[in-house]
Design an enzyme around this catalytic site. Structure first.
Site, short mmCIF file in Angstrom:
data_model
loop_
_atom_site.label_atom_id
_atom_site.label_comp_id
_atom_site.label_asym_id
_atom_site.label_seq_id
_atom_site.Cartn_x
_atom_site.Cartn_y
_atom_site.Cartn_z
NE ARG A 1 25.46 20.86 -25.08
CZ ARG A 1 24.74 20.44 -26.09
NH1 ARG A 1 25.02 19.26 -26.66
NH2 ARG A 1 23.73 21.12 -26.58
CB ALA B 1 17.11 19.58 -21.93
NE ARG C 1 24.06 24.12 -17.68
CZ ARG C 1 24.05 24.14 -19.01
NH1 ARG C 1 24.19 23.02 -19.70
NH2 ARG C 1 23.87 25.28 -19.66
CG ASP D 1 17.67 23.84 -22.40
OD1 ASP D 1 17.80 24.40 -23.50
OD2 ASP D 1 18.50 23.04 -21.92
CE LYS E 1 22.89 27.14 -24.86
NZ LYS E 1 23.35 27.45 -23.48
O1 MRU Z 1 23.79 24.97 -22.48
P1 MRU Z 1 23.41 23.73 -23.21
O2 MRU Z 1 24.39 23.33 -24.26
O3 MRU Z 1 23.08 22.60 -22.26
O4 MRU Z 1 22.07 24.12 -23.95
C1 MRU Z 1 21.43 23.15 -24.73
C2 MRU Z 1 20.27 23.65 -25.49
O5 MRU Z 1 19.89 24.79 -25.39
C3 MRU Z 1 19.55 22.67 -26.35
O6 MRU Z 1 18.98 23.29 -27.46
C4 MRU Z 1 18.42 22.03 -25.52
O7 MRU Z 1 18.93 21.46 -24.34
C5 MRU Z 1 17.68 20.98 -26.25
S1 MRU Z 1 18.70 19.55 -26.46
C6 MRU Z 1 17.84 18.30 -27.13
#
Ligand code: MRU
Length: 351
Positions: free
Chosen positions: A51, A53, A94, A242, A253
């Site tokens: 998980r 981005a 996703r 993301d 998030k």
């Molecule tokens: O649901 P997730 O764990 O994939 O969400 C991840 C996030 O929200 C991170 O903050 C975002 O992807 C930035 S990662 C460098």
């Protein structure tokens, strides 16, 4: 200069397959799961084995390469149809992190420009591109780290939400990359990690990464952030993202928006570490960013423990949008963009 090395290899290519750390079981267990096809990679993304981005983008690129390698001895027709299916299944894994679609577009461009070659060569080229996307991600994170570190004062207490560390990328991290770079530069930084309900990326992943490297970290539940800010215990907030819309609105998030509002209320800078691959100029503003809704079970309990009444109605949006006006700066590999807006974001792309 101190050397803060994240030894975490979130994804690695081994014996013709993609191995990814199973982030669902950290920190209790550290183990890699093997993924041998695009469908398996898509399932790994959907199930949150991987998980974050940029990490999702890297995984998707390897998913395409895996499919090409599996089909390289077939006819051109079978190869082409199989690759198309791979693009589809990965694109459906996703919806919110634009890096997934960015990486797939990049792999498609490479495929398009190598169509006239032998299938074995095309497969090799696609694998090479996946390796390059991963290697480039680490270089970009290091560049963001260097730019962002300058924003943090020695002794800064930095709050972060979710996990935007090595585990969310091919290495170093975006938001945690800025913190790592500042520490490498000799600054004494301490981290306040929001637990990040409901999936607990902060408690399980960010806290684990920081503990591994002996970067001081304090874990709080999400509803404690305002209290700490009001007591002068937070100097800056840094999060990842993301997808950033053309006007600078930031999807990240769930709970990030709440943190940004609190930061503004308390005059605390709110920074977003954001590789250019996370900026989506095709969406005008945050309202157009698709927000993933995840299973109710993530809210009603955790793993085998269910704490909410059976049958209760649940909402579980996995991301929220922070309006650009609450963002103090975007930290990109091209530099820091203060108070991002449509014009300054377009300028990053030379427009
Ligand atoms: O649901 P997730 O764990 O994939 O969400 C991840 C996030 O929200 C991170 O903050 C975002 O992807 C930035 S990662 C460098």
């Amino acid at each position: 200069m101190m050397n803060v090395r994240s030894g975490v290899e979130t994804l690695r290519w081994r014996a013709g397959a993609l191995e990814m750390i199973d982030q669902r079981v950290l920190p209790a267990r550290f183990e890699y799961l093997r993924h041998g096809s695009a469908a398996e990679v898509a399932q790994g993304i959907r199930a949150m084995v991987v998980r974050g981005a940029p990490a999702i983008g890297c995984a998707a690129a390897y998913g395409i390469a895996l499919e090409a390698l599996a089909l390289q001895q077939e006819s051109r027709g079978v190869f082409g149809a199989g690759l198309e299916r791979a693009f589809e299944v990965l694109a459906e894994s996703r919806p919110t992190a634009v890096n997934l679609f960015w990486a797939l577009k990049r792999m498609r461009r490479v495929w398009d420009s190598s169509q006239s070659r032998a299938l074995t060569e095309i497969a090799d080229i696609l694998l090479g591109e996946a390796h390059e996307i991963a290697a480039e991600d680490v270089r970009i994170n290091r560049a963001m780290g260097a730019h962002g570190a300058a924003l943090l004062a020695d002794g800064a207490r930095v709050l972060t939400h979710c996990n935007a560390g090595a585990l969310a990328t091919a290495g170093h991290g975006t938001a945690l990359g800025v913190i790592r770079s500042a520490v490498e530069g000799g600054k004494r930084i301490s981290v306040i990690a929001d637990e990040t309900r409901p999936f607990l990326q902060g408690a399980r992943l960010t806290a684990w990464e920081m503990v591994q490297e002996a970067i001081p970290v304090t874990l709080i539940t999400d509803n404690m952030a305002g209290h700490l800010m009001s007591h002068g215990e937070v100097d800056a907030v840094i999060v990842g993202t993301d997808r950033v819309a053309a006007n600078g609105d930031v999807a990240n998030k769930i709970g990030t928006y709440m943190v940004a509002v609190l930061a503004r209320r308390h005059g605390i800078p709110f920074y977003v570490a954001c590789p250019l691959s996370t900026i989506d100029l095709s969406v005008a503003d945050g309202a157009a960013i698709p927000i993933e809704e995840r299973a109710a079970q993530e809210v009603t309990g955790f793993r085998d423990c269910q704490w909410a009444a059976q049958g209760v109605r649940v909402r579980n949006p996995a991301f929220d949008v922070t309006p650009a006006e609450l963002v103090t700066a975007l930290i990109t590999e091209k530099g820091v963009v203060m108070h991002p807006n449509r014009t300054s974001i377009a300028a990053l792309f030379g427009a």
